[in-house]
Design a protein around this motif. Structure first.
Motif, PDB file in Angstrom:
ATOM      1  N   PRO A   1      14.686  12.652  -4.181  1.00  0.00           N
ATOM      2  CA  PRO A   1      13.295  12.752  -3.716  1.00  0.00           C
ATOM      3  C   PRO A   1      12.549  13.825  -4.526  1.00  0.00           C
ATOM      4  O   PRO A   1      13.164  14.782  -4.995  1.00  0.00           O
ATOM      5  N   ILE A   2      11.237  13.649  -4.690  1.00  0.00           N
ATOM      6  CA  ILE A   2      10.484  14.644  -5.475  1.00  0.00           C
ATOM      7  C   ILE A   2       9.480  15.366  -4.600  1.00  0.00           C
ATOM      8  O   ILE A   2       9.035  14.828  -3.582  1.00  0.00           O
ATOM      9  N   HIS A   3       9.172  16.616  -4.956  1.00  0.00           N
ATOM     10  CA  HIS A   3       8.138  17.320  -4.192  1.00  0.00           C
ATOM     11  C   HIS A   3       6.801  17.360  -4.908  1.00  0.00           C
ATOM     12  O   HIS A   3       5.868  16.709  -4.482  1.00  0.00           O
TER      13      HIS A   3
ATOM     14  N   LEU B   1       7.604   2.969 -12.174  1.00  0.00           N
ATOM     15  CA  LEU B   1       7.116   4.282 -11.735  1.00  0.00           C
ATOM     16  C   LEU B   1       7.225   4.425 -10.214  1.00  0.00           C
ATOM     17  O   LEU B   1       6.880   3.505  -9.484  1.00  0.00           O
ATOM     18  N   PRO B   2       7.694   5.583  -9.746  1.00  0.00           N
ATOM     19  CA  PRO B   2       7.748   5.784  -8.297  1.00  0.00           C
ATOM     20  C   PRO B   2       6.336   5.938  -7.730  1.00  0.00           C
ATOM     21  O   PRO B   2       5.390   6.241  -8.461  1.00  0.00           O
ATOM     22  N   GLU B   3       6.234   5.743  -6.430  1.00  0.00           N
ATOM     23  CA  GLU B   3       4.943   5.772  -5.745  1.00  0.00           C
ATOM     24  C   GLU B   3       4.134   7.046  -6.053  1.00  0.00           C
ATOM     25  O   GLU B   3       2.950   6.987  -6.348  1.00  0.00           O
ATOM     26  N   GLU B   4       4.809   8.215  -5.999  1.00  0.00           N
ATOM     27  CA  GLU B   4       4.100   9.487  -6.226  1.00  0.00           C
ATOM     28  C   GLU B   4       3.433   9.510  -7.605  1.00  0.00           C
ATOM     29  O   GLU B   4       2.361  10.087  -7.774  1.00  0.00           O
ATOM     30  N   PHE B   5       4.105   8.906  -8.598  1.00  0.00           N
ATOM     31  CA  PHE B   5       3.524   8.868  -9.948  1.00  0.00           C
ATOM     32  C   PHE B   5       2.395   7.843 -10.013  1.00  0.00           C
ATOM     33  O   PHE B   5       1.372   8.073 -10.650  1.00  0.00           O
ATOM     34  N   ARG B   6       2.620   6.712  -9.343  1.00  0.00           N
ATOM     35  CA  ARG B   6       1.599   5.661  -9.422  1.00  0.00           C
ATOM     36  C   ARG B   6       0.272   6.131  -8.819  1.00  0.00           C
ATOM     37  O   ARG B   6      -0.790   5.829  -9.334  1.00  0.00           O
ATOM     38  N   GLN B   7       0.380   6.928  -7.751  1.00  0.00           N
ATOM     39  CA  GLN B   7      -0.836   7.461  -7.132  1.00  0.00           C
ATOM     40  C   GLN B   7      -1.635   8.328  -8.091  1.00  0.00           C
ATOM     41  O   GLN B   7      -2.853   8.455  -7.958  1.00  0.00           O
TER      42      GLN B   7
ATOM     43  N   ASP C   1      14.006  14.639 -11.313  1.00  0.00           N
ATOM     44  CA  ASP C   1      14.471  14.171 -10.010  1.00  0.00           C
ATOM     45  C   ASP C   1      14.303  12.655  -9.853  1.00  0.00           C
ATOM     46  O   ASP C   1      15.147  11.993  -9.257  1.00  0.00           O
ATOM     47  N   VAL C   2      13.218  12.116 -10.389  1.00  0.00           N
ATOM     48  CA  VAL C   2      13.037  10.663 -10.336  1.00  0.00           C
ATOM     49  C   VAL C   2      14.160   9.965 -11.100  1.00  0.00           C
ATOM     50  O   VAL C   2      14.761   9.000 -10.621  1.00  0.00           O
ATOM     51  N   LEU C   3      14.466  10.482 -12.291  1.00  0.00           N
ATOM     52  CA  LEU C   3      15.525   9.851 -13.098  1.00  0.00           C
ATOM     53  C   LEU C   3      16.876   9.937 -12.408  1.00  0.00           C
ATOM     54  O   LEU C   3      17.747   9.102 -12.595  1.00  0.00           O
ATOM     55  N   LEU C   4      17.056  10.977 -11.580  1.00  0.00           N
ATOM     56  CA  LEU C   4      18.310  11.125 -10.841  1.00  0.00           C
ATOM     57  C   LEU C   4      18.297  10.344  -9.529  1.00  0.00           C
ATOM     58  O   LEU C   4      19.301  10.298  -8.820  1.00  0.00           O
TER      59      LEU C   4
END
Ligand code: ATP
Ligand code: MG
Length: 396
Positions: free
Chosen positions: A37-39, A1-7, A31-34
């Motif tokens: 960067p995500i907003h 999981l990316p940081e934004e999701f983990r938070q 966007d994560v799968l690609l």
């Protein structure tokens, strides 16, 4: 999981502890799968809005009629939306009714494209009910379910598809393309403000060329204000090698110039798109600058009029056919003796005193004359010098 999701995991866990489901959904998952960067992180849940508000002490009703509650945590905030279905679209633009449901599948089914219809669990497992992962790998935009029905339900999805072509470099799957072509006229039912938002994102995308070509090929352009007979112009614009535009106004200005609009036609044209007065003014100045710069290098007075817009023009113009000479730079702009009338060493009052004349239209004329003399470095910006110049001018 990316940081934004983990938070966001503590929020997910609280919903689950209360006995409901929660998933990451929408554009951030795509966007994560690609690897982009995500907003914003969107969370979907089986809990109804009132139930979410019971779980979290600090919430804001940002869109409770669509089931969205904003949950505030110590260091962040999350939009949490109840699973929903949208039923009985009568007018091709908005659902008559939003129904909250407990089923994730129902929620994912109402989403527009397969690559926007993933759900990710807190352990990182990707739920992919519509083979969106294969479409991601093949760079394919495919409507979820029956494309005809989906574009019929909500015609804005066609413009969303086109802007994803531009942002992601994906292509439409054949049936999806055919369905857009067939339903393109339904765009006439969508508000221009919503079309503007999607079309402007399209203009700013890295894959603008392909997207504009599809915009023309699907005939969607026919139902955008002022574009009806401009298919050929749009394709000429598409062929420009300009890298991704860095501002909305720059993109629109280059487009408007390619549509063959005169400077004074820019503002009326954009009025049809219901944009702000400020945006219309900015585009008009840029179109003015583009046309001017195509003829000649900017003079000091041109720079003085355009200010920062001059740099935008220099940025886009080399990609036109008549690639120009080296143009102005930020340094040239900064080096102007003055940047606005208020910096002139004399003002209207000074002139009234010095001449002893009554106020009138002459005053503005003399100030413009002095302003130009200073900008063009024919005079120092110094009170005595300017007053002498003004006296000579008024005696002529
Ligand atoms: P962006 O990265 O630009 O925000 P996005 O895909 O997240 O793109 P949003 O408008 O934020 O776009 O919408 C979030 C999600 O809601 C989408 O990914 C999609 O699943 C769904 N969605 C949005 N608009 C529609 C629509 N008109 N029809 C169906 N589903 C939609
Ligand atoms: Mg989004």
């Amino acid at each position: 999981l990316p940081e934004e999701f983990r938070q966001a995991l503590p929020v997910m866990e609280q919903i689950e502890t209360a006995g409901y489901e929660a998933y990451f959904v929408g554009g951030s998952v795509r966007d994560v799968l690609l690897g982009h960067p995500i907003h914003d992180v969107d969370i979907a849940t089986s809990a109804f809005p009132a139930e979410i508000k019971e779980i979290f002490p600090r919430t804001v009703d940002v869109g409770i009629e669509h089931g969205t509650v904003l949950v505030l945590t110590e260091d962040s905030q999350y939009e949490i939306t109840t699973f929903r279905t949208e039923s009985t679209y009568q007018d091709f633009r908005r659902p008559d009714q939003v129904s909250f449901v407990r089923s994730l599948e129902e929620d994912l089914k109402r989403r527009d494209f397969t690559i926007n219809a993933f759900a990710v669990q807190d352990d990182g497992n990707v739920i992919d009910l519509f083979e969106g992962l294969a479409d991601l790998a093949n760079k394919t935009l495919r409507a979820v379910g029956n494309p005809h029905e989906r574009f019929h339900e909500d015609a804005l999805r066609m413009m969303r598809g086109l802007r994803f072509v531009s942002q992601l470099g994906f292509s439409f799957e054949e049936e999806t393309f055919e369905a857009i072509l067939e339903n393109h006229a339904l765009l006439g039912k969508i508000s221009v403000e919503r079309i503007f938002i999607e079309f402007t994102k399209l203009l700013l995308g890295d894959y603008r060329k392909a997207a504009i070509e599809q915009f023309v090929a699907t005939e969607c352009y026919q139902y955008c204000p002022g574009f009806r007979d401009k298919g050929a112009n749009l394709l000429t614009f598409a062929a420009l090698p300009t890298p991704a535009f860095t501002s909305e106004a720059a993109a629109w200005a280059v487009l408007l110039d390619h549509l063959g609009l005169a400077v004074e036609e820019v503002s009326p044209f954009l009025r049809q798109w219901k944009v702000s007065n400020e945006f219309r003014r900015e585009c008009r100045e840029l179109v003015w600058g583009i046309k001017r710069r195509k003829e000649n290098l900017f003079t000091a007075m041109d720079l003085y009029r355009l200010q920062e817009h001059a740099l935008t023009v220099e940025e886009v113009l080399p990609y036109y056919d008549q690639a120009g000479q080296v143009g102005v730079t930020k340094e040239a702009l900064d080096a102007l003796p003055i940047h606005q009338l208020s910096e002139l060493a004399v003002n209207g009052n000074d002139l009234l005193q010095a001449t002893g004349r009554k106020p009138g239209p002459w005053l503005k004329e003399v100030l413009s004359y002095l302003e130009q003399a200073v900008v063009e470095k024919r005079s120092e910006n110094d009170k005595t010098t300017l007053l002498r110049l003004a006296m000579a001018y008024t005696k002529e």
